[in-house]
Scaffold this motif. Structure first.
Motif, PDB file in Angstrom:
ATOM      1  N   SER A  14       0.831  -1.204   0.000  1.00 11.67           N
ATOM      2  CA  SER A  14       0.000   0.000   0.000  1.00 11.67           C
ATOM      3  C   SER A  14       0.865   1.253   0.000  1.00 11.67           C
ATOM      4  CB  SER A  14      -0.921  -0.014   1.216  1.00 11.67           C
ATOM      5  OG  SER A  14      -1.699   1.160   1.276  1.00 11.67           O
ATOM      6  N   PHE A  15       1.922   1.254   0.792  1.00 14.19           N
ATOM      7  CA  PHE A  15       2.843   2.395   0.845  1.00 14.19           C
ATOM      8  C   PHE A  15       3.452   2.658  -0.531  1.00 14.19           C
ATOM      9  CE2 PHE A  15       7.277   3.813   1.282  1.00 14.19           C
ATOM     10  CZ  PHE A  15       7.103   5.020   1.959  1.00 14.19           C
ATOM     11  N   LEU A  16       3.933   1.605  -1.191  1.00 19.52           N
ATOM     12  CA  LEU A  16       4.562   1.757  -2.499  1.00 19.52           C
ATOM     13  C   LEU A  16       3.574   2.274  -3.540  1.00 19.52           C
ATOM     14  CD1 LEU A  16       6.687  -1.520  -2.586  1.00 19.52           C
ATOM     15  CD2 LEU A  16       7.544   0.802  -2.226  1.00 19.52           C
ATOM     16  N   ARG A  17       2.353   1.798  -3.481  1.00 19.45           N
ATOM     17  CA  ARG A  17       1.343   2.210  -4.462  1.00 19.45           C
ATOM     18  C   ARG A  17       0.913   3.659  -4.288  1.00 19.45           C
ATOM     19  NH1 ARG A  17      -2.350  -3.346  -4.405  1.00 19.45           N
ATOM     20  NH2 ARG A  17      -1.106  -4.479  -5.974  1.00 19.45           N
ATOM     21  N   GLN A  18       1.081   4.198  -3.104  1.00 14.53           N
ATOM     22  CA  GLN A  18       0.616   5.557  -2.819  1.00 14.53           C
ATOM     23  C   GLN A  18       1.703   6.613  -2.976  1.00 14.53           C
ATOM     24  OE1 GLN A  18      -1.203   5.521   1.083  1.00 14.53           O
ATOM     25  NE2 GLN A  18      -2.550   3.810   0.556  1.00 14.53           N
ATOM     26  N   LEU A  19       2.900   6.218  -3.373  1.00 12.03           N
ATOM     27  CA  LEU A  19       3.990   7.180  -3.496  1.00 12.03           C
ATOM     28  C   LEU A  19       3.705   8.219  -4.582  1.00 12.03           C
ATOM     29  CD1 LEU A  19       7.052   4.754  -3.236  1.00 12.03           C
ATOM     30  CD2 LEU A  19       6.174   6.281  -1.454  1.00 12.03           C
ATOM     31  N   SER A  20       4.030   9.460  -4.300  1.00  9.02           N
ATOM     32  CA  SER A  20       3.800  10.555  -5.246  1.00  9.02           C
ATOM     33  C   SER A  20       4.901  10.602  -6.298  1.00  9.02           C
ATOM     34  CB  SER A  20       3.750  11.893  -4.500  1.00  9.02           C
ATOM     35  OG  SER A  20       2.763  11.884  -3.491  1.00  9.02           O
ATOM     36  N   SER A  21       4.618  11.248  -7.421  1.00  7.53           N
ATOM     37  CA  SER A  21       5.620  11.397  -8.479  1.00  7.53           C
ATOM     38  C   SER A  21       6.507  12.613  -8.259  1.00  7.53           C
ATOM     39  CB  SER A  21       4.935  11.514  -9.843  1.00  7.53           C
ATOM     40  OG  SER A  21       4.107  12.675  -9.881  1.00  7.53           O
ATOM     41  N   HIS A  22       5.947  13.682  -7.615  1.00  6.29           N
ATOM     42  CA  HIS A  22       6.706  14.909  -7.417  1.00  6.29           C
ATOM     43  C   HIS A  22       6.036  15.749  -6.344  1.00  6.29           C
ATOM     44  CE1 HIS A  22       3.492  16.165 -10.143  1.00  6.29           C
ATOM     45  NE2 HIS A  22       3.753  17.424  -9.817  1.00  6.29           N
ATOM     46  N   PHE A  23       6.729  16.795  -5.919  1.00  6.65           N
ATOM     47  CA  PHE A  23       6.220  17.695  -4.888  1.00  6.65           C
ATOM     48  C   PHE A  23       6.763  19.080  -5.176  1.00  6.65           C
ATOM     49  CE2 PHE A  23       6.929  19.643  -0.593  1.00  6.65           C
ATOM     50  CZ  PHE A  23       5.596  19.768  -0.212  1.00  6.65           C
ATOM     51  N   VAL A  24       5.900  20.084  -5.085  1.00  5.79           N
ATOM     52  CA  VAL A  24       6.298  21.467  -5.354  1.00  5.79           C
ATOM     53  C   VAL A  24       6.114  22.298  -4.099  1.00  5.79           C
ATOM     54  CG1 VAL A  24       5.809  23.543  -6.699  1.00  5.79           C
ATOM     55  CG2 VAL A  24       5.698  21.308  -7.800  1.00  5.79           C
ATOM     56  N   CYS A  25       7.110  23.108  -3.776  1.00  4.68           N
ATOM     57  CA  CYS A  25       7.009  24.037  -2.646  1.00  4.68           C
ATOM     58  C   CYS A  25       7.860  25.260  -2.948  1.00  4.68           C
ATOM     59  CB  CYS A  25       7.464  23.360  -1.354  1.00  4.68           C
ATOM     60  SG  CYS A  25       7.188  24.371   0.124  1.00  4.68           S
ATOM     61  N   GLY A  26       7.235  26.420  -2.951  1.00 10.50           N
ATOM     62  CA  GLY A  26       7.967  27.645  -3.252  1.00 10.50           C
ATOM     63  C   GLY A  26       8.589  27.583  -4.633  1.00 10.50           C
ATOM     64  N   ASP A  27       9.858  27.934  -4.726  1.00  9.94           N
ATOM     65  CA  ASP A  27      10.558  27.945  -6.019  1.00  9.94           C
ATOM     66  C   ASP A  27      11.197  26.610  -6.354  1.00  9.94           C
ATOM     67  OD1 ASP A  27       9.963  30.639  -6.473  1.00  9.94           O
ATOM     68  OD2 ASP A  27      11.706  31.305  -5.329  1.00  9.94           O
ATOM     69  N   TYR A  28      10.877  25.563  -5.581  1.00  9.90           N
ATOM     70  CA  TYR A  28      11.521  24.267  -5.754  1.00  9.90           C
ATOM     71  C   TYR A  28      10.521  23.190  -6.160  1.00  9.90           C
ATOM     72  CZ  TYR A  28      15.588  26.286  -3.423  1.00  9.90           C
ATOM     73  OH  TYR A  28      16.667  27.076  -3.096  1.00  9.90           O
TER      74      TYR A  28
END
Length: 229
Positions: A132-146
């Motif tokens: 379940s953990f592996l299946r729920q992993l995100s592809s990317h994350f955005v915060c501020g200029d990063y």
């Protein structure tokens, strides 16, 4: 970074639970020494394979999310591990890219090299919580200029049109591109002796499984610095 926010971005762990534990302790010390901001840990993927304690790393990440704000992204090794749970052909390929060490973090090594039996025994030993953990992993994350991603982005493609496969697997097309991607891209996937800090991207994969150096990039306001084992 946005006001009152701090990011701790952690590079490729690859089964080194000892290094992950040491780095998380260092992060805890830094948070205690510099309280105030809202802190988020971002793990860039490749938690499994090559190192000896992949199963323990997944347990540690799941436990960490219970006590900290943590974002876990998918690396290509997590994607192949998931494929290997469903296909013996994928399992055979996975064993040659570091998967054997992951298998032996779930089951005891057996003599004889019967791959089909190993595959079935391993699949039975993987907890449902790990799947379940592996299946729920995100592809990317955005915060501020990063922007945080495992491997990188395909040049010339808007973020909303980027493929998940590219975000987990891309290498040369991304690494050779000096263009601005709309954000400074923080990534792993391609091991380097030292963190690579360029105008458009920052690579914090320092080959932890082989070097013993697991790297964390700390971002707050306009400042950034590194913590490493």
């Amino acid at each position: 970074m946005p006001d009152h926010m701090r990011i701790y971005a952690i590079g490729d762990v690859h089964g080194r639970l000892d290094l992950l534990s040491a780095l998380q302790a260092a992060i805890d010390e830094d948070m205690a020494a510099h309280p105030g901001p809202d802190c988020v840990e971002v793990y860039l993927g490749d938690y499994v394979d090559r190192g000896p304690q992949s199963s323990g790393v997944l347990d540690a990440l799941m436990a960490r999310r219970e006590s900290r704000k943590a974002v876990c992204l998918s690396g290509n090794h997590e994607a192949v591990m998931l494929e290997s749970l469903m296909s013996q052909e994928s399992f055979s390929r996975w064993l040659r890219m570091g998967g054997l060490e992951t298998v032996f973090s779930y089951i005891r090594p057996t003599a004889g090299g019967d791959e089909a039996r190993m595959w079935n025994e391993w699949r039975s030993a993987v907890p449902a919580e790990h799947i379940s953990f592996l299946r729920q992993l995100s592809s990317h994350f955005v915060c501020g200029d990063y922007l945080f991603v495992h491997a990188g982005l395909r040049p010339g493609i808007p973020l909303e049109e980027q493929s998940r496969d590219d975000m987990m697997w891309i290498r040369r097309e991304f690494l050779d591109c000096a263009d601005w991607f709309g954000h400074c891209v923080v990534h792993g996937h391609t091991p380097m002796k030292d963190p690579e800090v360029l105008g458009n991207r920052i690579n914090i994969d320092t080959g932890a499984y082989a070097t013993g150096c697991l790297t964390c990039l700390v971002l707050e306001g306009a400042d950034r610095f590194l913590i490493a084992t």
